[in-house]
Design an enzyme around this catalytic site. Structure first.
Site, PDB file in Angstrom:
ATOM      1  N   HIS A  59      12.923  -7.829  14.587  1.00  0.00           N
ATOM      2  CA  HIS A  59      12.642  -7.469  13.240  1.00  0.00           C
ATOM      3  C   HIS A  59      14.010  -6.422  12.972  1.00  0.00           C
ATOM      4  O   HIS A  59      14.095  -5.355  14.081  1.00  0.00           O
ATOM      5  CB  HIS A  59      11.341  -6.659  12.892  1.00  0.00           C
TER       6      HIS A  59
ATOM      7  N   CYS B 185      15.267   3.788   4.723  1.00  0.00           N
ATOM      8  CA  CYS B 185      14.150   4.426   4.533  1.00  0.00           C
ATOM      9  C   CYS B 185      13.973   5.960   5.051  1.00  0.00           C
ATOM     10  O   CYS B 185      14.144   5.772   6.399  1.00  0.00           O
ATOM     11  CB  CYS B 185      12.968   3.504   4.642  1.00  0.00           C
TER      12      CYS B 185
ATOM     13  N   CYS C 224       7.032   0.294  -1.353  1.00  0.00           N
ATOM     14  CA  CYS C 224       6.607   1.389  -0.693  1.00  0.00           C
ATOM     15  C   CYS C 224       7.698   2.235  -1.380  1.00  0.00           C
ATOM     16  O   CYS C 224       8.892   2.129  -1.812  1.00  0.00           O
ATOM     17  CB  CYS C 224       6.558   1.393   0.700  1.00  0.00           C
TER      18      CYS C 224
ATOM     19  N   THR D  65       7.798   1.055  10.974  1.00  0.00           N
ATOM     20  CA  THR D  65       6.807   1.820  10.096  1.00  0.00           C
ATOM     21  C   THR D  65       5.846   0.530   9.140  1.00  0.00           C
ATOM     22  O   THR D  65       4.955   1.000   8.429  1.00  0.00           O
ATOM     23  CB  THR D  65       7.760   2.500   9.002  1.00  0.00           C
TER      24      THR D  65
ATOM     25  N   GLU E 114      14.192  -3.626  11.773  1.00  0.00           N
ATOM     26  CA  GLU E 114      13.868  -2.213  11.652  1.00  0.00           C
ATOM     27  C   GLU E 114      13.827  -1.710  12.931  1.00  0.00           C
ATOM     28  O   GLU E 114      14.154  -0.861  13.671  1.00  0.00           O
ATOM     29  CB  GLU E 114      12.615  -1.552  10.770  1.00  0.00           C
TER      30      GLU E 114
END
Length: 263
Positions: A176, A148, A53, A244, A178
Protein backbone atom coordinates in the site's frame (compact mmCIF):
# COMPACT_ATOMS: atom_id res chain seq x y z
CA UNK A 1 -13.23 21.09 12.77
CA UNK A 2 -12.19 22.72 9.52
CA UNK A 3 -14.63 22.55 6.60
CA UNK A 4 -13.30 21.84 3.13
CA UNK A 5 -14.39 23.16 -0.24
CA UNK A 6 -14.77 20.06 -2.41
CA UNK A 7 -16.96 19.58 -5.51
CA UNK A 8 -20.64 19.47 -4.59
CA UNK A 9 -21.25 16.22 -6.46
CA UNK A 10 -19.07 14.44 -3.89
CA UNK A 11 -21.55 15.39 -1.21
CA UNK A 12 -25.06 14.22 -0.33
CA UNK A 13 -27.39 16.58 1.59
CA UNK A 14 -28.99 13.60 3.32
CA UNK A 15 -25.67 12.14 4.44
CA UNK A 16 -24.42 15.59 5.46
CA UNK A 17 -27.43 15.97 7.74
CA UNK A 18 -26.94 12.51 9.24
CA UNK A 19 -23.28 13.28 9.97
CA UNK A 20 -24.21 16.65 11.49
CA UNK A 21 -26.72 15.08 13.85
CA UNK A 22 -24.38 12.27 14.85
CA UNK A 23 -21.63 14.78 15.55
CA UNK A 24 -23.96 16.73 17.85
CA UNK A 25 -25.23 13.65 19.70
CA UNK A 26 -21.91 11.77 19.83
CA UNK A 27 -19.03 14.29 19.61
CA UNK A 28 -16.45 11.82 20.96
CA UNK A 29 -17.52 9.12 18.47
CA UNK A 30 -17.93 6.41 21.10
CA UNK A 31 -21.31 5.19 19.80
CA UNK A 32 -20.67 2.70 16.98
CA UNK A 33 -24.31 1.86 16.36
CA UNK A 34 -25.58 2.60 12.83
CA UNK A 35 -28.02 5.35 11.93
CA UNK A 36 -31.42 3.86 11.11
CA UNK A 37 -33.56 5.46 8.40
CA UNK A 38 -36.95 3.74 8.53
CA UNK A 39 -39.22 4.37 5.54
CA UNK A 40 -41.59 1.54 6.37
CA UNK A 41 -41.15 -0.84 3.47
CA UNK A 42 -37.44 0.05 3.23
CA UNK A 43 -35.01 0.47 6.11
CA UNK A 44 -31.50 1.91 5.62
CA UNK A 45 -28.72 1.20 8.10
CA UNK A 46 -25.95 3.78 7.72
CA UNK A 47 -22.57 2.83 9.20
CA UNK A 48 -21.36 5.12 11.99
CA UNK A 49 -18.05 5.83 10.27
CA UNK A 50 -17.75 6.09 6.49
CA UNK A 51 -16.99 8.48 3.66
CA UNK A 52 -14.12 10.92 3.21
CA UNK A 53 -11.90 11.49 6.24
CA UNK A 54 -10.15 14.76 7.13
CA UNK A 55 -7.01 13.92 5.16
CA UNK A 56 -8.92 12.91 2.05
CA UNK A 57 -11.08 16.04 1.99
CA UNK A 58 -7.93 18.14 2.46
CA UNK A 59 -6.24 16.34 -0.45
CA UNK A 60 -9.25 16.68 -2.76
CA UNK A 61 -9.68 20.38 -1.97
CA UNK A 62 -5.97 21.04 -2.56
CA UNK A 63 -5.84 19.06 -5.82
CA UNK A 64 -8.84 20.84 -7.37
CA UNK A 65 -7.47 24.23 -6.30
CA UNK A 66 -4.13 23.42 -7.94
CA UNK A 67 -5.93 22.45 -11.17
CA UNK A 68 -8.00 25.65 -11.19
CA UNK A 69 -4.99 27.87 -10.46
CA UNK A 70 -2.71 26.32 -13.09
CA UNK A 71 -4.70 25.85 -16.32
CA UNK A 72 -1.62 26.15 -18.56
CA UNK A 73 0.61 23.70 -16.71
CA UNK A 74 1.05 19.95 -16.98
CA UNK A 75 -0.18 18.44 -13.72
CA UNK A 76 0.70 14.98 -12.44
CA UNK A 77 -0.18 12.85 -9.43
CA UNK A 78 2.38 10.41 -8.07
CA UNK A 79 -0.38 7.79 -8.01
CA UNK A 80 -4.09 7.67 -7.25
CA UNK A 81 -5.18 10.60 -5.08
CA UNK A 82 -7.20 8.20 -2.92
CA UNK A 83 -8.63 4.74 -3.58
CA UNK A 84 -11.85 6.12 -5.03
CA UNK A 85 -12.47 5.44 -8.74
CA UNK A 86 -14.85 8.41 -9.10
CA UNK A 87 -12.35 10.93 -7.75
CA UNK A 88 -9.46 9.53 -9.78
CA UNK A 89 -11.51 9.37 -13.00
CA UNK A 90 -12.62 12.98 -12.57
CA UNK A 91 -9.04 14.14 -12.00
CA UNK A 92 -7.88 12.31 -15.13
CA UNK A 93 -10.67 13.87 -17.17
CA UNK A 94 -9.39 17.26 -15.99
CA UNK A 95 -6.01 16.44 -17.52
CA UNK A 96 -4.15 15.10 -14.48
CA UNK A 97 -1.85 12.16 -15.27
CA UNK A 98 -0.69 9.46 -12.84
CA UNK A 99 3.05 8.77 -12.69
CA UNK A 100 2.75 5.40 -10.94
CA UNK A 101 0.32 2.56 -10.40
CA UNK A 102 -0.85 2.05 -6.83
CA UNK A 103 1.68 -0.78 -6.41
CA UNK A 104 4.53 1.56 -7.33
CA UNK A 105 4.94 0.45 -10.96
CA UNK A 106 6.17 3.40 -13.04
CA UNK A 107 3.75 4.55 -15.78
CA UNK A 108 5.43 7.81 -16.85
CA UNK A 109 9.26 7.87 -16.85
CA UNK A 110 10.90 10.49 -14.65
CA UNK A 111 12.71 11.74 -17.75
CA UNK A 112 9.42 13.10 -19.12
CA UNK A 113 9.05 15.51 -16.20
CA UNK A 114 10.56 18.98 -15.95
CA UNK A 115 10.82 21.60 -13.22
CA UNK A 116 7.99 23.53 -14.92
CA UNK A 117 5.52 20.72 -14.24
CA UNK A 118 3.42 20.23 -11.11
CA UNK A 119 3.50 16.90 -9.28
CA UNK A 120 0.95 16.44 -6.50
CA UNK A 121 1.89 14.14 -3.64
CA UNK A 122 -1.32 12.26 -2.71
CA UNK A 123 -2.93 11.86 0.70
CA UNK A 124 -0.96 8.64 1.33
CA UNK A 125 2.34 10.54 1.27
CA UNK A 126 5.39 9.16 -0.51
CA UNK A 127 8.74 7.54 0.12
CA UNK A 128 11.89 9.52 0.79
CA UNK A 129 13.37 8.01 -2.38
CA UNK A 130 10.56 9.43 -4.52
CA UNK A 131 10.67 12.76 -2.71
CA UNK A 132 14.39 13.05 -3.41
CA UNK A 133 13.78 12.20 -7.08
CA UNK A 134 11.25 15.03 -7.34
CA UNK A 135 13.77 17.42 -5.79
CA UNK A 136 16.45 16.31 -8.28
CA UNK A 137 14.11 17.25 -11.13
CA UNK A 138 13.53 20.63 -9.49
CA UNK A 139 9.89 20.05 -8.54
CA UNK A 140 8.29 21.65 -5.48
CA UNK A 141 7.72 18.90 -2.87
CA UNK A 142 6.14 21.22 -0.30
CA UNK A 143 3.65 23.43 -2.12
CA UNK A 144 1.94 20.49 -3.84
CA UNK A 145 2.09 17.99 -0.98
CA UNK A 146 -1.34 16.75 0.17
CA UNK A 147 -0.06 14.12 2.61
CA UNK A 148 -2.64 13.53 5.33
CA UNK A 149 -1.55 15.19 8.61
CA UNK A 150 -2.48 12.02 10.49
CA UNK A 151 -0.09 10.04 8.27
CA UNK A 152 2.63 12.56 9.08
CA UNK A 153 1.78 12.10 12.76
CA UNK A 154 2.57 8.38 12.35
CA UNK A 155 5.90 9.26 10.70
CA UNK A 156 6.76 11.52 13.62
CA UNK A 157 5.88 8.81 16.13
CA UNK A 158 7.99 6.27 14.23
CA UNK A 159 10.90 8.74 14.23
CA UNK A 160 10.67 9.25 17.99
CA UNK A 161 10.63 5.46 18.53
CA UNK A 162 13.69 5.12 16.31
CA UNK A 163 15.47 7.84 18.27
CA UNK A 164 14.91 5.76 21.41
CA UNK A 165 16.40 2.69 19.72
CA UNK A 166 13.09 0.88 19.32
CA UNK A 167 12.40 -1.32 16.32
CA UNK A 168 9.26 0.06 14.68
CA UNK A 169 6.63 -2.54 13.84
CA UNK A 170 4.30 -1.13 11.17
CA UNK A 171 0.82 -2.63 11.00
CA UNK A 172 -0.17 -2.31 7.35
CA UNK A 173 -0.26 -3.72 3.85
CA UNK A 174 3.30 -3.84 2.54
CA UNK A 175 2.30 -2.87 -1.03
CA UNK A 176 0.00 0.00 0.00
CA UNK A 177 1.26 3.50 -0.86
CA UNK A 178 0.89 4.74 2.70
CA UNK A 179 2.70 1.81 4.27
CA UNK A 180 5.51 2.04 1.72
CA UNK A 181 5.86 5.73 2.60
CA UNK A 182 5.75 5.09 6.35
CA UNK A 183 8.30 2.28 6.05
CA UNK A 184 10.65 4.52 4.04
CA UNK A 185 10.49 7.31 6.62
CA UNK A 186 10.75 4.94 9.57
CA UNK A 187 13.62 2.88 8.13
CA UNK A 188 15.63 6.05 7.52
CA UNK A 189 15.73 6.61 11.27
CA UNK A 190 15.80 3.12 12.79
CA UNK A 191 15.07 -0.56 12.41
CA UNK A 192 11.61 -1.30 10.98
CA UNK A 193 9.45 -4.14 9.76
CA UNK A 194 5.89 -4.62 8.52
CA UNK A 195 3.21 -7.02 9.77
CA UNK A 196 -0.10 -7.46 7.96
CA UNK A 197 -2.27 -8.78 10.79
CA UNK A 198 -2.38 -10.49 14.17
CA UNK A 199 -1.41 -13.85 12.67
CA UNK A 200 1.84 -12.43 11.32
CA UNK A 201 2.37 -10.72 14.68
CA UNK A 202 2.16 -14.13 16.39
CA UNK A 203 4.97 -15.34 14.12
CA UNK A 204 6.98 -12.25 15.07
CA UNK A 205 6.31 -13.01 18.74
CA UNK A 206 7.65 -16.52 18.28
CA UNK A 207 10.79 -15.00 16.77
CA UNK A 208 11.15 -12.63 19.72
CA UNK A 209 10.92 -15.61 22.08
CA UNK A 210 13.63 -17.44 20.15
CA UNK A 211 11.31 -20.10 18.75
CA UNK A 212 11.94 -19.24 15.08
CA UNK A 213 15.13 -19.90 13.15
CA UNK A 214 16.99 -16.86 11.82
CA UNK A 215 16.73 -18.03 8.20
CA UNK A 216 12.97 -18.61 8.62
CA UNK A 217 12.53 -15.09 10.00
CA UNK A 218 14.32 -13.41 7.10
CA UNK A 219 12.44 -15.50 4.57
CA UNK A 220 9.08 -14.63 6.16
CA UNK A 221 9.83 -10.90 6.24
CA UNK A 222 11.55 -10.68 2.84
CA UNK A 223 11.13 -7.13 1.54
CA UNK A 224 9.46 -6.10 4.78
CA UNK A 225 12.37 -5.31 7.06
CA UNK A 226 14.87 -2.46 6.98
CA UNK A 227 18.37 -2.87 5.59
CA UNK A 228 20.85 -4.34 8.04
CA UNK A 229 18.14 -5.75 10.29
CA UNK A 230 19.75 -7.92 12.95
CA UNK A 231 17.53 -10.81 14.04
CA UNK A 232 19.50 -11.27 17.27
CA UNK A 233 19.64 -7.69 18.53
CA UNK A 234 16.80 -5.73 16.87
CA UNK A 235 13.89 -7.50 18.55
CA UNK A 236 14.68 -6.53 22.14
CA UNK A 237 12.65 -3.28 22.06
CA UNK A 238 9.65 -2.78 19.78
CA UNK A 239 7.04 -0.08 19.23
CA UNK A 240 3.93 -0.22 17.05
CA UNK A 241 2.54 2.27 14.52
CA UNK A 242 0.05 1.69 11.73
CA UNK A 243 -1.22 2.44 8.27
CA UNK A 244 -3.95 4.88 9.26
CA UNK A 245 -6.65 3.05 7.28
CA UNK A 246 -6.14 -0.23 9.12
CA UNK A 247 -8.72 -1.20 11.73
CA UNK A 248 -7.70 0.55 14.95
CA UNK A 249 -8.86 -2.31 17.13
CA UNK A 250 -6.58 -4.70 15.20
CA UNK A 251 -3.60 -2.39 15.68
CA UNK A 252 -4.41 -2.27 19.39
CA UNK A 253 -4.59 -6.08 19.52
CA UNK A 254 -1.20 -6.31 17.80
CA UNK A 255 0.36 -3.86 20.25
CA UNK A 256 -1.15 -5.70 23.22
CA UNK A 257 0.07 -9.07 21.94
CA UNK A 258 3.62 -7.79 21.51
CA UNK A 259 3.49 -6.16 24.94
CA UNK A 260 2.53 -9.48 26.51
CA UNK A 261 5.28 -11.19 24.55
CA UNK A 262 7.92 -8.74 25.77
CA UNK A 263 6.72 -9.11 29.38
Amino acid sequence: MRKFEIPEYYRSPIIAEIKRRRKESDPRKVDYSPTILNFGSVVFRIARHFGFCFGVENAIETAYRIIDENPAKRIFLLSEMIHNPGVNKDLQERGVKFIKETDGTQIIPWEELTAENIVIIPAFGTTLETENKLKEIGLDTVKYDTTCPFVEKVWNRAASLGDEDYTVVIHGKANHEETRATFSHSASNGKSLIVRNLEETKFLAEAILGKVAETEFYEFFTGRHSDGFDFKSDLTKVGVVNQTTMLASETEAIADYLKETMM
